[in-house]
Design an enzyme around this catalytic site. Structure first.
Site, PDB file in Angstrom:
ATOM      1  N   LYS A 214       0.587  -1.055  -0.279  1.00 39.03           N
ATOM      2  CA  LYS A 214       0.224   0.060  -0.049  1.00 39.03           C
ATOM      3  C   LYS A 214       0.972   1.281  -0.048  1.00 39.03           C
ATOM      4  O   LYS A 214       1.776   1.231   0.461  1.00 39.03           O
ATOM      5  CB  LYS A 214      -0.708   0.005   1.098  1.00 39.03           C
ATOM      6  CG  LYS A 214      -2.320  -0.977   1.099  1.00 39.03           C
ATOM      7  CD  LYS A 214      -3.559  -0.851   2.113  1.00 39.03           C
ATOM      8  CE  LYS A 214      -5.047  -1.948   2.059  1.00 39.03           C
ATOM      9  NZ  LYS A 214      -5.742  -2.383   2.400  1.00 39.03           N
ATOM     10  N   ARG A 248      -3.690 -10.058   5.362  1.00 30.25           N
ATOM     11  CA  ARG A 248      -4.504  -9.843   4.233  1.00 30.25           C
ATOM     12  C   ARG A 248      -3.064  -9.440   3.482  1.00 30.25           C
ATOM     13  O   ARG A 248      -2.796  -8.649   3.095  1.00 30.25           O
ATOM     14  CB  ARG A 248      -5.336  -8.773   4.415  1.00 30.25           C
ATOM     15  CG  ARG A 248      -5.684  -9.257   2.998  1.00 30.25           C
ATOM     16  CD  ARG A 248      -6.692  -8.440   2.789  1.00 30.25           C
ATOM     17  NE  ARG A 248      -7.482  -9.114   1.184  1.00 30.25           N
ATOM     18  CZ  ARG A 248      -7.253  -8.294   0.404  1.00 30.25           C
ATOM     19  NH1 ARG A 248      -6.637  -7.017   0.668  1.00 30.25           N
ATOM     20  NH2 ARG A 248      -7.905  -7.931  -1.070  1.00 30.25           N
TER      21      ARG A 248
END
Length: 272
Positions: A214, A248
């Site tokens: 991210k 995740r």
């Protein structure tokens, strides 16, 4: 057809959730796994690398992404969902639409992962309850606001999500919280959440952390999306040490190895 695997929440080491995006516009791997045969091979690879469960999604939730209609989302999922479920590992359906969750649950999905914490689709909580599945309730915002107390905002959001789940009849032992790294947060707010993740344990539920590749990582390291593996590992190791039960990830093998080493350290022995 193989019997669909159920999902039991972690009781010992953290679980590794492998990401399988069957979307053309995911921020990290958009289009790479949209073909059913390629997606299935990638799912097999993640299982071989040590994934505890797979999270299958057909709509990108990256900032600025275009919403996908229900029929299009299902058209992307239908060719791949049951073949992946037949591999014998628990499969999570990444959707905020109740009807998609219903169809996926009927096909054998073992978990629902809702990036709007049961608050986007009014039918989602009841649908999850009827399916009898665990649910990940993620914190989300329409846009970031540097002026708010992000931890207080997350707490308020989770209280609403847990109330919706409770009223629908979803047992507390099937509720999971996700603070939503990168969703409606500034870069600094993401690191505040990571550093104080343990404070979310006051809600008494397992925590999922998903920061794989991210922007918070790219901002610190100055690298593009496909060069964020090591930064992702650092964030997820920190998250586990601060209370996360599930991570995740896109890159399963390196994270699975980290989880095993963390468990050996915690036990002060080889857990094998």
């Amino acid at each position: 057809m193989a019997k669909a695997a159920s999902y039991a929440l972690p009781t010992r080491r953290a679980h590794v959730m492998g990401i399988l995006n069957v979307t053309p516009d995911s921020f990290s791997d958009g289009g790479r796994f949209s073909a059913a045969d390629v997606a299935l091979e990638h799912a097999k690879s993640m299982i071989a690398e040590g994934a505890d469960l797979l999270d299958v999604g057909a709509e990108s939730t990256r900032p600025g992404s275009t919403p996908v209609e229900l029929d299009e989302e299902w058209a992307r999922l239908a060719p791949i969902l049951e073949p992946v479920i037949d591999l014998g590992i628990p499969v999570s359906i990444d959707t905020y639409k109740a009807e998609i969750a219903r169809r996926a649950g009927s096909a054998g999905a073992a978990l629902v992962n809702d990036v709007w914490g049961l608050q986007k689709d009014p039918a989602m909580a009841d649908t999850v309850a009827e399916l009898g599945l665990p649910v990940v309730m993620m914190h989300n915002r329409d846009e970031a606001d540097a002026g708010i107390d992000i931890l207080a905002d997350i707490d308020r959001f989770f209280e609403i999500s847990m109330s919706l789940a409770d009223r629908a009849g979803i047992p507390r032992d099937k509720q999971i919280l996700d603070p939503g790294f990168g969703f409606g947060k500034t870069i600094d707010q993401n690191f505040i959440i990571l550093n104080r993740l343990e404070t979310l344990k006051k809600h008494g539920l397992p925590i999922l952390a998903g920061a794989s590749r991210k922007r918070m990582i790219g901002a610190v390291l100055g690298v593009e999306t496909d060069e964020r593996l090591f930064g992702s590992m650092a964030v997820h190791i920190t998250a586990i040490q601060n209370g996360a039960s599930i991570i995740r990830v896109h890159d399963v093998r390196p994270h699975a190895d980290c989880v095993r080493m963390l468990e050996a350290t915690r036990l002060e022995r080889n857990p094998a």
